[in-house]
Design a protein around this motif. Structure first.
Motif, PDB file in Angstrom:
ATOM      1  N   VAL A 114      10.523 -54.221 -24.266  1.00 21.77           N
ATOM      2  CA  VAL A 114      11.067 -53.883 -25.583  1.00 21.77           C
ATOM      3  C   VAL A 114      10.388 -52.610 -26.101  1.00 21.77           C
ATOM      4  CG1 VAL A 114      11.400 -54.641 -27.964  1.00 21.77           C
ATOM      5  CG2 VAL A 114      11.570 -56.301 -26.087  1.00 21.77           C
ATOM      6  N   TYR A 115      11.195 -51.618 -26.467  1.00 21.04           N
ATOM      7  CA  TYR A 115      10.676 -50.354 -26.992  1.00 21.04           C
ATOM      8  C   TYR A 115      10.470 -50.474 -28.502  1.00 21.04           C
ATOM      9  CZ  TYR A 115      12.004 -48.164 -22.555  1.00 21.04           C
ATOM     10  OH  TYR A 115      12.115 -47.834 -21.229  1.00 21.04           O
ATOM     11  N   GLU A 116       9.297 -50.071 -28.946  1.00 21.11           N
ATOM     12  CA  GLU A 116       8.994 -50.053 -30.383  1.00 21.11           C
ATOM     13  C   GLU A 116       9.364 -48.670 -30.923  1.00 21.11           C
ATOM     14  OE1 GLU A 116       8.058 -51.280 -33.984  1.00 21.11           O
ATOM     15  OE2 GLU A 116       7.183 -52.599 -32.462  1.00 21.11           O
ATOM     16  N   GLU A 121      14.299 -41.215 -36.916  1.00 20.95           N
ATOM     17  CA  GLU A 121      14.696 -40.179 -35.958  1.00 20.95           C
ATOM     18  C   GLU A 121      14.676 -40.719 -34.532  1.00 20.95           C
ATOM     19  OE1 GLU A 121      12.603 -39.752 -38.438  1.00 20.95           O
ATOM     20  OE2 GLU A 121      13.721 -38.330 -39.685  1.00 20.95           O
ATOM     21  N   GLN A 122      13.642 -41.477 -34.197  1.00 25.54           N
ATOM     22  CA  GLN A 122      13.590 -42.109 -32.878  1.00 25.54           C
ATOM     23  C   GLN A 122      14.757 -43.067 -32.683  1.00 25.54           C
ATOM     24  OE1 GLN A 122       9.738 -43.998 -32.411  1.00 25.54           O
ATOM     25  NE2 GLN A 122       8.999 -42.326 -31.122  1.00 25.54           N
ATOM     26  N   PHE A 123      15.085 -43.788 -33.718  1.00 27.37           N
ATOM     27  CA  PHE A 123      16.199 -44.726 -33.688  1.00 27.37           C
ATOM     28  C   PHE A 123      17.487 -43.985 -33.329  1.00 27.37           C
ATOM     29  CE2 PHE A 123      18.674 -47.934 -36.558  1.00 27.37           C
ATOM     30  CZ  PHE A 123      19.328 -48.425 -35.445  1.00 27.37           C
ATOM     31  N   LEU A 124      17.785 -42.908 -34.064  1.00 21.07           N
ATOM     32  CA  LEU A 124      19.014 -42.151 -33.824  1.00 21.07           C
ATOM     33  C   LEU A 124      19.014 -41.485 -32.453  1.00 21.07           C
ATOM     34  CD1 LEU A 124      19.487 -40.480 -37.338  1.00 21.07           C
ATOM     35  CD2 LEU A 124      20.734 -42.430 -36.389  1.00 21.07           C
ATOM     36  N   GLU A 125      17.857 -40.961 -32.053  1.00 19.94           N
ATOM     37  CA  GLU A 125      17.767 -40.301 -30.752  1.00 19.94           C
ATOM     38  C   GLU A 125      18.014 -41.282 -29.612  1.00 19.94           C
ATOM     39  OE1 GLU A 125      14.482 -37.743 -28.163  1.00 19.94           O
ATOM     40  OE2 GLU A 125      14.262 -37.967 -30.330  1.00 19.94           O
ATOM     41  N   PHE A 167      16.271 -52.814 -24.674  1.00 18.84           N
ATOM     42  CA  PHE A 167      15.928 -53.579 -25.867  1.00 18.84           C
ATOM     43  C   PHE A 167      14.946 -52.776 -26.717  1.00 18.84           C
ATOM     44  CE2 PHE A 167      17.409 -56.788 -22.944  1.00 18.84           C
ATOM     45  CZ  PHE A 167      18.056 -57.717 -23.741  1.00 18.84           C
ATOM     46  N   CYS A 168      15.231 -52.696 -28.002  1.00 13.33           N
ATOM     47  CA  CYS A 168      14.362 -51.964 -28.922  1.00 13.33           C
ATOM     48  C   CYS A 168      14.138 -52.800 -30.178  1.00 13.33           C
ATOM     49  CB  CYS A 168      15.003 -50.630 -29.338  1.00 13.33           C
ATOM     50  SG  CYS A 168      15.450 -49.545 -27.958  1.00 13.33           S
TER      51      CYS A 168
END
Length: 243
Positions: A114-116, A121-125, A167-168
């Protein structure tokens, strides 16, 4: 006349189907082996035998028919299996076949955890730049909210079981849209593919019992067709074993 026409059609089909069935596989392997051999280290006699093995002559010639249809001789068998070099070549050939198969089946990269995500910005990227074939499951959570910890633990298990799915997780306060993700709607699952939102589940913990585990979340996601089929995962595991 009909019989002759049928025989002609069968011969045309056989000429076009040189890469299917047991004979096609054997011939493909022989060609691969010949192309993989180092020209400086292979005797010309050996290369000539491999060419004959991989390139049968015209079917109109009776002798050629016999060479094409006969079983593999002891000489040919020993030639293919005689040393460690051949074993390595066979392993490379099998790996290449697996890679070609995976490419045809559109398997993407593998993740496994799972990526934290730390910022909006990280979410959108992550959503915009990931491969179009990849399913992205994002858990929006906050510490202390009922169901969030259990869902994080469940997704950690599923990430290992479904490595083709990304998964994030991201805290609601870090999304840049905290007002939209109040504690009333957490935990929330957002599922993306090809840059598009394909499913969303707010207060998703309400879909489960008081205590829930990875198997419960897996069944829930499978109901909506959001996880790949198990046989696809087993195929990718086979590739790892071969390597």
């Amino acid at each position: 006349m009909e019989e002759a026409k049928s025989q002609s059609l069968e011969e045309d089909f056989e000429r076009q189907a040189t890469h299917t069935g047991p004979k096609g596989v054997i011939n493909d392997w022989r060609k691969f082996k010949l192309e993989s051999e180092d020209n400086d280290s292979v005797p010309s006699s050996k290369k000539e035998i491999l060419r004959q093995m991989s390139s049968p002559q015209s079917r109109d010639d009776k002798d050629s028919k016999e060479r094409f249809s006969r079983k593999m001789s002891i000489q040919e068998y020993e030639l293919i299996h005689q040393d460690k070099e051949d074993e390595n070549c066979l392993r490379k050939y099998r790996r290449q076949c697996m890679q070609d198969m995976h490419q045809r089946l559109s398997f993407g990269p593998r993740y496994g955890f799972v990526y934290e995500l730390k910022t909006g910005e990280q979410f959108l990227e992550t959503i915009e730049k990931e491969q179009k074939i990849t399913t992205i499951i994002v858990h929006i959570y906050e510490d202390g909210i009922k169901g969030c910890n259990a869902l994080n633990s469940s997704l950690t298990c599923l990430a290992a079981e479904y490595p083709m799915v990304k998964f994030c997780k991201i805290k609601a306060c870090n999304t840049g849209a905290g007002d939209r993700f109040s504690s009333d709607v957490l935990p929330t699952l957002l599922i993306y593919k090809g840059g598009e939102l394909i499913s969303n589940f707010i207060s998703v913990a309400e879909q489960f019992a008081e205590e829930f585990f990875a198997g419960d979340v897996e069944s829930f996601l499978n109901e909506y067709g959001l996880l790949p089929e198990r046989h696809a995962i087993e195929q990718t595991d086979m590739e790892d074993i071969e390597q």
